[in-house]
Write a protein that holds these residues in place. Structure first.
Motif, PDB file in Angstrom:
ATOM      1  N   UNK A  51     -13.925   0.004   5.419  1.00 32.65           N
ATOM      2  CA  UNK A  51     -13.264   1.053   6.193  1.00 32.65           C
ATOM      3  C   UNK A  51     -12.784   2.176   5.289  1.00 32.65           C
ATOM      4  N   UNK A  52     -12.460   3.298   5.884  1.00 33.84           N
ATOM      5  CA  UNK A  52     -11.890   4.420   5.131  1.00 33.84           C
ATOM      6  C   UNK A  52     -10.511   4.726   5.700  1.00 33.84           C
ATOM      7  N   UNK A  53      -9.652   5.282   4.844  1.00 34.24           N
ATOM      8  CA  UNK A  53      -8.276   5.520   5.286  1.00 34.24           C
ATOM      9  C   UNK A  53      -8.173   6.637   6.317  1.00 34.24           C
ATOM     10  N   UNK A  54      -9.098   7.533   6.327  1.00 29.43           N
ATOM     11  CA  UNK A  54      -9.199   8.627   7.308  1.00 29.43           C
ATOM     12  C   UNK A  54      -7.910   9.422   7.505  1.00 29.43           C
ATOM     13  N   UNK A  55      -6.992   9.350   6.545  1.00 29.54           N
ATOM     14  CA  UNK A  55      -5.739  10.077   6.693  1.00 29.54           C
ATOM     15  C   UNK A  55      -5.817  11.488   6.128  1.00 29.54           C
ATOM     16  N   UNK A  56      -6.847  11.778   5.375  1.00 28.17           N
ATOM     17  CA  UNK A  56      -6.946  13.053   4.679  1.00 28.17           C
ATOM     18  C   UNK A  56      -8.119  13.846   5.264  1.00 28.17           C
TER      19      UNK A  56
ATOM     20  N   UNK B  15      -9.628   0.853   9.168  1.00 24.94           N
ATOM     21  CA  UNK B  15      -9.405   2.258   8.846  1.00 24.94           C
ATOM     22  C   UNK B  15      -7.921   2.550   9.006  1.00 24.94           C
ATOM     23  N   UNK B  16      -7.583   3.583   9.745  1.00 28.05           N
ATOM     24  CA  UNK B  16      -6.189   3.892  10.093  1.00 28.05           C
ATOM     25  C   UNK B  16      -5.251   3.915   8.894  1.00 28.05           C
TER      26      UNK B  16
ATOM     27  N   UNK C 281     -24.025 -15.727   4.245  1.00 29.82           N
ATOM     28  CA  UNK C 281     -23.884 -14.377   4.772  1.00 29.82           C
ATOM     29  C   UNK C 281     -23.727 -13.359   3.653  1.00 29.82           C
ATOM     30  N   UNK C 282     -23.950 -12.115   3.989  1.00 25.72           N
ATOM     31  CA  UNK C 282     -23.773 -11.027   3.026  1.00 25.72           C
ATOM     32  C   UNK C 282     -22.306 -10.746   2.776  1.00 25.72           C
ATOM     33  N   UNK C 283     -22.030 -10.137   1.629  1.00 25.63           N
ATOM     34  CA  UNK C 283     -20.659  -9.776   1.285  1.00 25.63           C
ATOM     35  C   UNK C 283     -20.172  -8.593   2.093  1.00 25.63           C
ATOM     36  N   UNK C 284     -18.862  -8.434   2.141  1.00 25.23           N
ATOM     37  CA  UNK C 284     -18.260  -7.304   2.843  1.00 25.23           C
ATOM     38  C   UNK C 284     -18.229  -6.059   1.966  1.00 25.23           C
ATOM     39  N   UNK C 285     -18.479  -4.909   2.570  1.00 32.01           N
ATOM     40  CA  UNK C 285     -18.457  -3.636   1.840  1.00 32.01           C
ATOM     41  C   UNK C 285     -17.054  -3.272   1.376  1.00 32.01           C
ATOM     42  N   UNK C 286     -16.986  -2.537   0.289  1.00 32.77           N
ATOM     43  CA  UNK C 286     -15.705  -2.122  -0.284  1.00 32.77           C
ATOM     44  C   UNK C 286     -15.157  -0.927   0.497  1.00 32.77           C
ATOM     45  N   UNK C 287     -13.898  -1.032   0.904  1.00 34.46           N
ATOM     46  CA  UNK C 287     -13.247   0.053   1.632  1.00 34.46           C
ATOM     47  C   UNK C 287     -12.686   1.094   0.689  1.00 34.46           C
ATOM     48  N   UNK C 288     -12.271   2.213   1.254  1.00 36.87           N
ATOM     49  CA  UNK C 288     -11.733   3.316   0.468  1.00 36.87           C
ATOM     50  C   UNK C 288     -10.357   3.683   1.019  1.00 36.87           C
ATOM     51  N   UNK C 289      -9.368   3.664   0.121  1.00 37.93           N
ATOM     52  CA  UNK C 289      -8.022   4.096   0.480  1.00 37.93           C
ATOM     53  C   UNK C 289      -7.606   5.138  -0.548  1.00 37.93           C
ATOM     54  N   UNK C 290      -7.864   6.378  -0.206  1.00 39.50           N
ATOM     55  CA  UNK C 290      -7.592   7.479  -1.133  1.00 39.50           C
ATOM     56  C   UNK C 290      -6.492   8.343  -0.547  1.00 39.50           C
ATOM     57  N   UNK C 291      -5.363   8.296  -1.150  1.00 45.58           N
ATOM     58  CA  UNK C 291      -4.247   9.077  -0.614  1.00 45.58           C
ATOM     59  C   UNK C 291      -4.134  10.457  -1.238  1.00 45.58           C
TER      60      UNK C 291
END
Length: 170
Positions: free
Chosen positions: A55-60, A102-103, A125-135
């Motif tokens: 997920x992405x932080x989507x705050x910016x 996200x959120x 199963x496949x691994x989970x994708x790396x999320x992004x939290x960029x403030x």
């Protein structure tokens, strides 16, 4: 040329005759596979579930962010005789990995789960994708990128395949 494999009275595999019938069995949920009475051989294919995307932080709103994709599940393939299969096998269908939150959090995706055909074949199963939290954010540029996840692995088959890795964000 041989059109069908048969088992003779002493258990040896021979060439002869035509295949009586082909009946695919596809499982999309856990269950039990039961051998038909006239079974000679069965090709079994097991595939693990895919991992969830990050997920992405989507705050910016001023920067571009992209998370990594989940990896594909592994696959195991084997041709098994009726004797090796037995009268039934438990089938487990691994659940897909959850998507990363996200959120404002940019959470990692969940790993996919293992699928199996009794104790004969399995695939992780496949691994989970790396999320992004960029403030911090970077105006008009890529501020952060998540990595893709590894694929799962098949085991127990004549053919064992590793699932494709999830793409990383650029």
């Amino acid at each position: 040329s041989c059109t069908a494999l048969k088992t003779d009275s002493s258990g040896r595999v021979t060439c002869g005759g035509a295949v009586d019938s082909v009946t695919p069995n596809v499982f999309t949920a856990n269950g039990t596979w039961n051998a038909p009475s006239n079974l000679e051989f069965a090709q079994v294919i097991v595939t693990g579930s895919g991992g969830g995307g990050g997920g992405v932080d989507s705050a910016d709103a001023t920067s571009e962010e992209a998370a990594g994709a989940g990896g594909a599940g592994g696959t195991a393939i084997e041709m098994l005789s009726a004797g090796a299969l037995g009268s039934s096998q438990s089938v487990t269908v691994g659940a897909a990995g959850s998507a990363g939150a996200g959120d404002g959090t940019g959470g990692n995706g969940g790993a996919g789960n293992t699928s199996s055909f009794g104790s004969l074949l399995s695939a992780t199963g496949g691994g989970g994708g790396i999320g992004v939290n960029n403030t911090g954010g970077i105006v008009c540029g890529v501020s952060a990128a998540g990595g893709g996840a590894d694929g799962g692995v098949g085991s127990g088959g004549d053919v064992n395949l590793t699932g494709g890795g999830g793409g990383g964000a650029a």
